[in-house]
Design a protein around this motif. Structure first.
Motif, PDB file in Angstrom:
ATOM      1  N   ARG A 138     -28.012 -10.144  19.445  1.00 31.45           N
ATOM      2  CA  ARG A 138     -28.120  -9.098  18.366  1.00 31.45           C
ATOM      3  C   ARG A 138     -26.704  -9.240  17.644  1.00 31.45           C
ATOM      4  N   GLN A 139     -25.985  -9.042  18.570  1.00 30.17           N
ATOM      5  CA  GLN A 139     -24.323  -9.083  17.677  1.00 30.17           C
ATOM      6  C   GLN A 139     -24.188 -10.356  16.713  1.00 30.17           C
ATOM      7  N   LEU A 140     -24.605 -11.436  17.387  1.00 34.77           N
ATOM      8  CA  LEU A 140     -24.097 -12.700  16.726  1.00 34.77           C
ATOM      9  C   LEU A 140     -25.016 -12.977  15.447  1.00 34.77           C
ATOM     10  N   HIS A 141     -26.182 -12.849  15.394  1.00 37.00           N
ATOM     11  CA  HIS A 141     -27.290 -12.874  14.339  1.00 37.00           C
ATOM     12  C   HIS A 141     -27.071 -11.877  13.150  1.00 37.00           C
ATOM     13  N   THR A 142     -26.454 -10.739  13.674  1.00 32.06           N
ATOM     14  CA  THR A 142     -26.334  -9.570  12.597  1.00 32.06           C
ATOM     15  C   THR A 142     -24.841 -10.166  11.992  1.00 32.06           C
ATOM     16  N   TYR A 143     -23.951 -10.442  12.710  1.00 34.36           N
ATOM     17  CA  TYR A 143     -22.686 -10.660  12.212  1.00 34.36           C
ATOM     18  C   TYR A 143     -22.855 -12.001  11.272  1.00 34.36           C
ATOM     19  N   ILE A 144     -23.257 -12.806  11.683  1.00 31.32           N
ATOM     20  CA  ILE A 144     -23.613 -14.029  10.674  1.00 31.32           C
ATOM     21  C   ILE A 144     -24.283 -13.953   9.613  1.00 31.32           C
ATOM     22  N   SER A 145     -25.301 -12.999   9.488  1.00 30.78           N
ATOM     23  CA  SER A 145     -26.130 -12.596   8.482  1.00 30.78           C
ATOM     24  C   SER A 145     -25.595 -11.736   7.314  1.00 30.78           C
ATOM     25  N   ARG A 146     -24.409 -11.148   7.837  1.00 28.72           N
ATOM     26  CA  ARG A 146     -23.560  -9.958   7.144  1.00 28.72           C
ATOM     27  C   ARG A 146     -22.477 -10.595   6.517  1.00 28.72           C
ATOM     28  N   THR A 147     -22.081 -11.983   7.028  1.00 26.41           N
ATOM     29  CA  THR A 147     -20.986 -12.668   6.328  1.00 26.41           C
ATOM     30  C   THR A 147     -21.069 -13.632   5.544  1.00 26.41           C
ATOM     31  N   PRO A 148     -20.664 -13.190   4.219  1.00 25.36           N
ATOM     32  CA  PRO A 148     -20.748 -14.213   3.221  1.00 25.36           C
ATOM     33  C   PRO A 148     -20.516 -15.837   3.214  1.00 25.36           C
ATOM     34  N   ALA A 149     -19.432 -16.041   3.851  1.00 24.93           N
ATOM     35  CA  ALA A 149     -18.960 -17.044   4.083  1.00 24.93           C
ATOM     36  C   ALA A 149     -19.778 -18.046   4.923  1.00 24.93           C
ATOM     37  N   LEU A 150     -20.431 -17.343   5.853  1.00 22.98           N
ATOM     38  CA  LEU A 150     -21.153 -18.166   6.883  1.00 22.98           C
ATOM     39  C   LEU A 150     -22.589 -18.339   6.429  1.00 22.98           C
ATOM     40  N   THR A 151     -23.070 -17.371   5.595  1.00 19.74           N
ATOM     41  CA  THR A 151     -24.497 -17.436   5.193  1.00 19.74           C
ATOM     42  C   THR A 151     -24.584 -18.505   3.902  1.00 19.74           C
ATOM     43  N   SER A 152     -23.410 -18.370   3.348  1.00 18.33           N
ATOM     44  CA  SER A 152     -23.209 -19.504   2.161  1.00 18.33           C
ATOM     45  C   SER A 152     -23.280 -21.047   2.779  1.00 18.33           C
ATOM     46  N   LYS A 153     -22.614 -21.071   3.920  1.00 14.34           N
ATOM     47  CA  LYS A 153     -22.465 -22.348   4.511  1.00 14.34           C
ATOM     48  C   LYS A 153     -24.098 -22.698   4.872  1.00 14.34           C
ATOM     49  N   LEU A 154     -24.747 -21.748   5.713  1.00 13.37           N
ATOM     50  CA  LEU A 154     -26.054 -21.938   6.235  1.00 13.37           C
ATOM     51  C   LEU A 154     -27.156 -22.361   4.929  1.00 13.37           C
ATOM     52  N   SER A 155     -26.870 -21.984   3.985  1.00 14.62           N
ATOM     53  CA  SER A 155     -27.799 -22.023   2.839  1.00 14.62           C
ATOM     54  C   SER A 155     -27.775 -23.593   2.629  1.00 14.62           C
ATOM     55  N   THR A 156     -26.800 -24.365   3.004  1.00 13.78           N
ATOM     56  CA  THR A 156     -26.839 -25.636   2.595  1.00 13.78           C
ATOM     57  C   THR A 156     -27.484 -26.591   3.784  1.00 13.78           C
ATOM     58  N   TYR A 157     -28.159 -26.078   4.686  1.00 14.59           N
ATOM     59  CA  TYR A 157     -28.445 -26.498   6.026  1.00 14.59           C
ATOM     60  C   TYR A 157     -29.966 -26.805   6.108  1.00 14.59           C
ATOM     61  N   SER A 158     -30.753 -26.814   4.740  1.00 15.51           N
ATOM     62  CA  SER A 158     -32.246 -27.142   4.588  1.00 15.51           C
ATOM     63  C   SER A 158     -32.644 -28.282   5.422  1.00 15.51           C
ATOM     64  N   ASP A 159     -31.803 -29.334   5.179  1.00 11.97           N
ATOM     65  CA  ASP A 159     -32.043 -30.707   5.898  1.00 11.97           C
ATOM     66  C   ASP A 159     -32.197 -30.384   7.351  1.00 11.97           C
ATOM     67  N   ARG A 160     -31.248 -29.859   7.825  1.00 17.55           N
ATOM     68  CA  ARG A 160     -31.205 -29.695   9.321  1.00 17.55           C
ATOM     69  C   ARG A 160     -32.502 -28.793   9.737  1.00 17.55           C
TER      70      ARG A 160
END
Length: 533
Positions: A277-299
């Motif tokens: 819960r801590q990990l996915h909450t932190y990731i979803s609330r951190t713009p730098a990480l969510t921005s990076k993940l938004s480019t992972y549609s191919d994965r």
């Protein structure tokens, strides 16, 4: 039974045994409860410590001398989270409370208490204790720094991998892990089959169940090990040099294993549900990480394609034989079984060398619907399936899947008498491959070209031919009030399996002895048994 009930409910259960010999009779069950993290309280008496009537409860029988041993607790203490002795009657409740605290605090496991008859005969004034004061330890969380470091490593990885084994004991942890996998697009999840279904096999990120061997372990550049005892077997498969590894676990040091280590750069003693819960909450609330993940549609799309291909391969192994008179393999059997059972069936699985094939066909996806031993003491599933049934209630279907050799270890005479006496109907599927194949597999892993590799099971003394009438043993133990069958051909299997399922639904336990065809290629430790994932 206590083990199965405790695992299914996460509520501690109590077992009472007779002094040293009853303790020894528990045998492998204590090992299994320890490795499988089952909260069980065991109580055993001690031989009276007085001989001449000094106290009420003094020795009165011949056996009191024979069963007096130097330290009875030592028989099982190395498997227990706590062992203690009642030394007076005035603090019995506190001693029980302390034992239960250890048994229920993560990692859960057995606790052992003993008391001599003189103590148990002591007169005391009635008293009460506040049960709330004796609860388990609360869940521990990752530090903020750890959350940041692990999150950034996984999001930045090319091939992130999470390996788990016990996190599914908490059903909420399954949901949190799904959210975590949905958040870190490209993360794959490997279940090592500790004892619970930890991640739904229907999810695109699932690699299924394997025991310490998978190609993704070799190629991952960041691995998060979560509540897992054996993430990989280094002599067979291990991460590449330079792989970043983090370990989160309720017992990261594996304090009851003299030898254990993985090359993790950081390890944390935490509750994995909380950590997910801590990990996915932190990731979803951190713009730098969510921005990076938004480019992972191919994965994300690649995971879906890979999952479809894996399911296709699994289904191909379960192809129906062309002739109804021919034999069948474990994949076809398990696939057919899955199609006939309710979607929320609870499986108690002890299939040993065939476990991966069974898991592949069942594709467990609901929390709490797949339980296996987690330890090495064969025979767990017989009593465990009854305990699970008792806990789950009459409306839930429980199915035990067990190897033929393991069936014999389960003390079927007791299992099926109890099943009938207490109206606990379960379906038992005996995977009859005519012997113990695990010893052959172990031999081949060390000496693939050795003398033992050149002879058959009969010469190795691991063959069961002629074999016992497994279903007949169960029916006799149940006083004739059990459905019993033996299926050697596809036609027999397809007819009898449906009958067995209906029998259990109507309240009568059933045992079907399934005579398997030659094992699938790779069932001895290689081939598709390893690579189908």
């Amino acid at each position: 039974m206590a083990d199965g009930y405790a695992r299914f409910t996460s509520k501690p259960q109590c077992v009472i045994v007779h002094v040293d010999v009853g303790t020894q009779g528990l045998g492998a069950a204590v090992h299994n409860a320890s490795c499988g993290r089952a909260p069980v309280l065991i109580f055993a008496g001690l031989s009276p410590y007085t001989c001449d009537g000094e106290y009420r409860g003094s020795r009165t029988e011949y056996i009191h001398w024979i069963q007096d041993v130097p330290d009875q607790k030592e028989i099982v203490s190395q498997y227990c989270r706590y062992s203690g002795e009642f030394k007076c009657g005035k603090n019995v409740k506190q001693m029980i409370g302390r034992a239960l605290q250890f048994a229920t605090s993560a990692p859960a496991g057995p606790a052992y208490l003993v008391g001599a008859r003189e103590v148990l005969e002591e007169d005391i004034e009635p008293y009460e204790v506040e049960q709330v004061h004796w609860g388990p330890l609360g869940p521990a969380a990752l530090t903020e720094e750890a959350v940041q470091e692990i999150s950034e490593a996984l999001v930045g990885a090319k091939e992130p991998l999470l390996i788990t084994g016990y996190s599914g004991r908490s059903h909420d942890a399954v949901a949190q892990l799904v959210t975590f996998a949905d958040t870190v697009k490209g993360l794959r999840v490997l279940d090592t089959g500790g004892s619970d279904m930890c991640f739904p096999a229907s999810h695109r990120a699932s690699l299924g169940l394997r025991y310490g061997v998978h190609d993704r372990i070799k190629t991952a550049d960041v691995i998060l090990v979560a509540d897992c005892d054996v993430p990989w077997i280094p002599t067979q498969c291990k991460p590449s040099p330079g792989t970043r590894i983090f370990h989160i676990d309720s017992d990261p040091l594996k304090q009851q294993m003299p030898v254990f280590y993985i090359p993790a750069e950081a390890r944390y003693k935490v509750d994995c549900c909380t950590a997910f819960r801590q990990l996915h909450t932190y990731i979803s609330r951190t713009p730098a990480l969510t921005s990076k993940l938004s480019t992972y549609s191919d994965r994300w799309n690649a995971l879906e394609r890979g999952h479809r291909e894996r399911i296709s391969t699994i289904r191909s192994l379960a192809t129906r034989p062309s002739s109804p008179e021919s034999g069948y393999n474990v994949s076809y059997l398990t696939s057919l079984l899955r199609s006939l059972l309710p979607h929320d069936t609870i499986f108690a699985v002890e299939a040993v060398t065939l476990s991966a094939f069974v898991a592949d066909q069942l594709l467990p996806s609901l929390p709490g619907t797949w339980l296996n031993c987690g330890g090495g003491g064969l025979g767990w599933s017989g009593g465990a399936s009854l305990g699970i049934k008792l806990a789950a209630g009459p409306k839930r279907f429980v199915c035990q899947i067990v190897g033929d050799g393991t069936f014999l270890f389960s003390v079927p005479g007791s299992v099926y008498w109890i099943s009938q006496k207490y109206s606990l109907p379960v379906l038992t599927i005996v995977l009859n491959n005519k012997g113990w194949n695990a010893p052959r597999r172990s031999l081949l892993l060390v000496h693939p070209q050795g003398e033992g590799s050149k002879v058959g099971n009969e010469e190795l003394n691991i063959a069961f031919e002629p074999g016992p009438d497994y279903a007949g043993i169960a029916k006799a133990a149940g006083g004739g009030r059990m459905w019993a069958g033996r299926a050697g051909a596809v036609r027999e299997l397809e007819g009898m399996l449906g009958e067995a399922v209906e029998s259990v639904k109507e309240g009568t336990g059933a045992v079907l002895d399934c005579l398997l065809d030659s094992p699938p290629k790779g069932a001895e430790g290689g081939g598709k048994a390893v690579t189908v994932g």
